[in-house]
Write a protein that holds these residues in place. Structure first.
Motif, PDB file in Angstrom:
ATOM      1  N   ALA A  67     -51.518  -6.760 -38.731  1.00  0.00           N
ATOM      2  CA  ALA A  67     -52.640  -6.057 -38.443  1.00  0.00           C
ATOM      3  C   ALA A  67     -53.313  -7.233 -37.430  1.00  0.00           C
ATOM      4  O   ALA A  67     -53.864  -8.074 -37.959  1.00  0.00           O
ATOM      5  N   SER A  68     -53.544  -6.603 -36.053  1.00  0.00           N
ATOM      6  CA  SER A  68     -54.288  -7.419 -35.272  1.00  0.00           C
ATOM      7  C   SER A  68     -55.923  -6.985 -35.195  1.00  0.00           C
ATOM      8  O   SER A  68     -56.271  -5.849 -35.595  1.00  0.00           O
ATOM      9  N   VAL A  69     -56.829  -8.172 -35.377  1.00  0.00           N
ATOM     10  CA  VAL A  69     -58.368  -7.701 -35.423  1.00  0.00           C
ATOM     11  C   VAL A  69     -58.517  -8.632 -34.104  1.00  0.00           C
ATOM     12  O   VAL A  69     -58.495  -9.783 -34.196  1.00  0.00           O
ATOM     13  N   ASP A  70     -59.346  -7.807 -33.433  1.00  0.00           N
ATOM     14  CA  ASP A  70     -60.038  -8.273 -32.121  1.00  0.00           C
ATOM     15  C   ASP A  70     -61.305  -8.924 -32.585  1.00  0.00           C
ATOM     16  O   ASP A  70     -62.295  -8.312 -33.030  1.00  0.00           O
ATOM     17  N   ILE A  71     -61.544 -10.258 -32.654  1.00  0.00           N
ATOM     18  CA  ILE A  71     -62.743 -11.155 -32.987  1.00  0.00           C
ATOM     19  C   ILE A  71     -64.010 -10.798 -32.061  1.00  0.00           C
ATOM     20  O   ILE A  71     -65.078 -10.845 -32.612  1.00  0.00           O
ATOM     21  N   ALA A  72     -63.554 -10.277 -30.581  1.00  0.00           N
ATOM     22  CA  ALA A  72     -64.699  -9.754 -29.793  1.00  0.00           C
ATOM     23  C   ALA A  72     -65.513  -8.496 -30.451  1.00  0.00           C
ATOM     24  O   ALA A  72     -66.632  -8.442 -30.089  1.00  0.00           O
ATOM     25  N   ASP A  73     -64.905  -7.819 -31.357  1.00  0.00           N
ATOM     26  CA  ASP A  73     -65.620  -6.732 -31.952  1.00  0.00           C
ATOM     27  C   ASP A  73     -66.423  -7.089 -33.110  1.00  0.00           C
ATOM     28  O   ASP A  73     -67.203  -6.370 -33.753  1.00  0.00           O
ATOM     29  N   ASP A  74     -66.634  -8.331 -33.485  1.00  0.00           N
ATOM     30  CA  ASP A  74     -67.166  -8.846 -34.743  1.00  0.00           C
ATOM     31  C   ASP A  74     -67.823 -10.156 -34.557  1.00  0.00           C
ATOM     32  O   ASP A  74     -67.142 -10.964 -34.050  1.00  0.00           O
ATOM     33  N   GLU A  75     -69.226 -10.065 -34.571  1.00  0.00           N
ATOM     34  CA  GLU A  75     -70.018 -11.239 -34.118  1.00  0.00           C
ATOM     35  C   GLU A  75     -69.729 -12.589 -34.880  1.00  0.00           C
ATOM     36  O   GLU A  75     -69.579 -13.754 -34.450  1.00  0.00           O
ATOM     37  N   GLU A  76     -69.485 -12.149 -36.412  1.00  0.00           N
ATOM     38  CA  GLU A  76     -69.153 -13.306 -37.290  1.00  0.00           C
ATOM     39  C   GLU A  76     -67.744 -13.710 -37.147  1.00  0.00           C
ATOM     40  O   GLU A  76     -67.634 -15.145 -37.055  1.00  0.00           O
ATOM     41  N   LEU A  77     -66.656 -12.965 -36.786  1.00  0.00           N
ATOM     42  CA  LEU A  77     -65.358 -13.589 -36.597  1.00  0.00           C
ATOM     43  C   LEU A  77     -65.553 -14.304 -35.184  1.00  0.00           C
ATOM     44  O   LEU A  77     -64.876 -15.196 -35.143  1.00  0.00           O
ATOM     45  N   SER A  78     -66.148 -13.842 -34.104  1.00  0.00           N
ATOM     46  CA  SER A  78     -66.458 -14.449 -32.826  1.00  0.00           C
ATOM     47  C   SER A  78     -66.687 -15.803 -33.267  1.00  0.00           C
ATOM     48  O   SER A  78     -66.285 -16.996 -32.602  1.00  0.00           O
TER      49      SER A  78
END
Length: 84
Positions: free
Chosen positions: A36-47
Motif C-alpha cells: 500500500a503506497s502512501v504519498d507523504i505529500a498528502d499528509d503534513e505530519e508524514l511529510s
C-alpha cells in the motif's frame, strides 16, 4: 493474499522508491502482504516525519518503520521480528 499491508511511504517522482520496490516485492509473497503506497505529500505530519528519509516502509505504526537504504534480507528480518 491476506489483507495485511506493507505501507510504502513515498511521493511523486521518488526514484529511490522504485529501487526500494525491487527489495520489497520478494517479501510481499513470503509474508502474505499487499503493498500500500502512501504519498507523504498528502499528509503534513508524514511529510514532516519522513520528508528526508523516504522511501520508508512500515506496518501502520509510524514510530516503527524501516528507512531506506535496506536490502531484501534486512526487510525480511524486520518483518519477521514483527509478524512471526
Amino acid at each position: 493474499m491476506s489483507d495485511r499491508a506493507l505501507i510504502l511511504y513515498t511521493t511523486l517522482g521518488c526514484s529511490l522508491c522504485e529501487k526500494a520496490k525491487v527489495e520489497i516485492w520478494p517479501q510481499l509473497e513470503a509474508f502474505q502482504l499487499r503493498l500500500a503506497s502512501v504519498d507523504i505529500a498528502d499528509d503534513e505530519e508524514l511529510s514532516r516525519r519522513f520528508g528526508w528519509s523516504i522511501p520508508v516502509v512500515g506496518l501502520g505504526d509510524v514510530d516503527d518503520v524501516l528507512c531506506w537504504p535496506f536490502s531484501s534480507h534486512e526487510l525480511e528480518e524486520w518483518l519477521r521480528a514483527r509478524l512471526d
